[in-house]
Design a protein around this motif. Structure first.
Motif: not given
Length: 175
Positions: A27-45, A78-85
Motif C-alpha cells: 500500500g502507501q508505504v511511507i519512508d518514516n511512518a507506518f500507515s493505517i488505511n482509515h477509509a470506512p469502506q474498502l474495495d477489492i479492485n 504512524l499516520t492515517l490515510y483514506n483510500d477506498e481501494q
C-alpha cells in the motif's frame, strides 16, 4: 497459496473472528511512518490483473483502528490515510479470508521504510491492543517471495530467487 487461504478462511469462520488486521508492504508505504488505511469502506479492485468483477466492499473497523493509532503514535511514527481501494497485497488475501464471513471488519496497515526493530515494536503494540480488546481478532501479514524463479518472471530469473524463497520458508517454519 490459494488452498492455504481457503483453509485459513474456514478457521476464521469457525473461530468467529470479528476483525482482520492485515499488514502489507504494497500500500502507501511511507519512508518514516507506518500507515493505517482509515477509509470506512474498502474495495477489492483487481482490474490491474484483468479481473473486472465488482466485489462487495469490506467494512473498516474504525473504532479499533483509532485505538491502535492512539496507542502507537506516541511510541513510533504512524499516520492515517483514506483510500477506498485496497492494495493488492491486502485485497487478494482478504478476498479469500472473508469469503465465509461477509460481516467481518478489516484494518489495513502498511509497513514503513523503517528498521526491523520498529516493525517488531509495531507488532508488539498491536498485540497489546488486541489482548485488551473484547473482539476476536486475526492478524495477517501479507508478503511476497522472490518472484524470480523463472525466465518469464516479472523481475527475470535469478538463481538466488530459490535460495531466498527457501530461506523465508525455513525461517517461518522455525519461527
Amino acid at each position: 497459496t490459494i488452498n492455504s487461504l481457503k483453509l485459513l478462511s474456514e478457521q476464521i469462520y469457525q473461530t468467529k473472528i470479528e476483525t482482520i488486521i492485515i499488514i502489507s508492504g504494497h500500500g502507501q508505504v511511507i519512508d518514516n511512518a507506518f500507515s493505517i488505511n482509515h477509509a470506512p469502506q474498502l474495495d477489492i479492485n483487481l482490474k490491474a490483473f484483468g479481473d473486472l468483477t465488482k466485489y462487495t466492499p469490506l467494512n473498516n473497523n474504525i473504532g479499533l483502528s483509532y485505538q491502535i493509532r492512539e496507542y502507537v503514535e506516541t511510541r513510533i511514527p504512524l499516520t492515517l490515510y483514506n483510500d477506498e481501494q485496497l492494495d493488492y497485497g491486502s485485497a487478494i488475501p482478504l478476498f479469500y479470508l472473508t469469503a465465509n464471513s461477509p460481516k467481518i471488519k478489516v484494518i489495513p496497515i502498511n509497513t514503513a521504510n523503517l528498521n526491523y526493530e520498529k516493525h517488531v515494536q509495531l507488532g508488539e503494540y498491536i498485540k497489546e491492543i488486541c489482548f485488551r480488546s473484547s473482539e476476536r481478532i486475526a492478524i495477517i501479514a501479507s508478503a511476497d517471495l522472490s518472484h524470480r524463479l523463472t525466465k518469464d518472471a516479472p523481475g527475470g530469473y535469478s538463481p538466488r530467487g530459490k535460495e531466498f524463497d527457501s530461506f523465508v520458508i525455513e525461517s517461518i517454519k522455525n519461527k
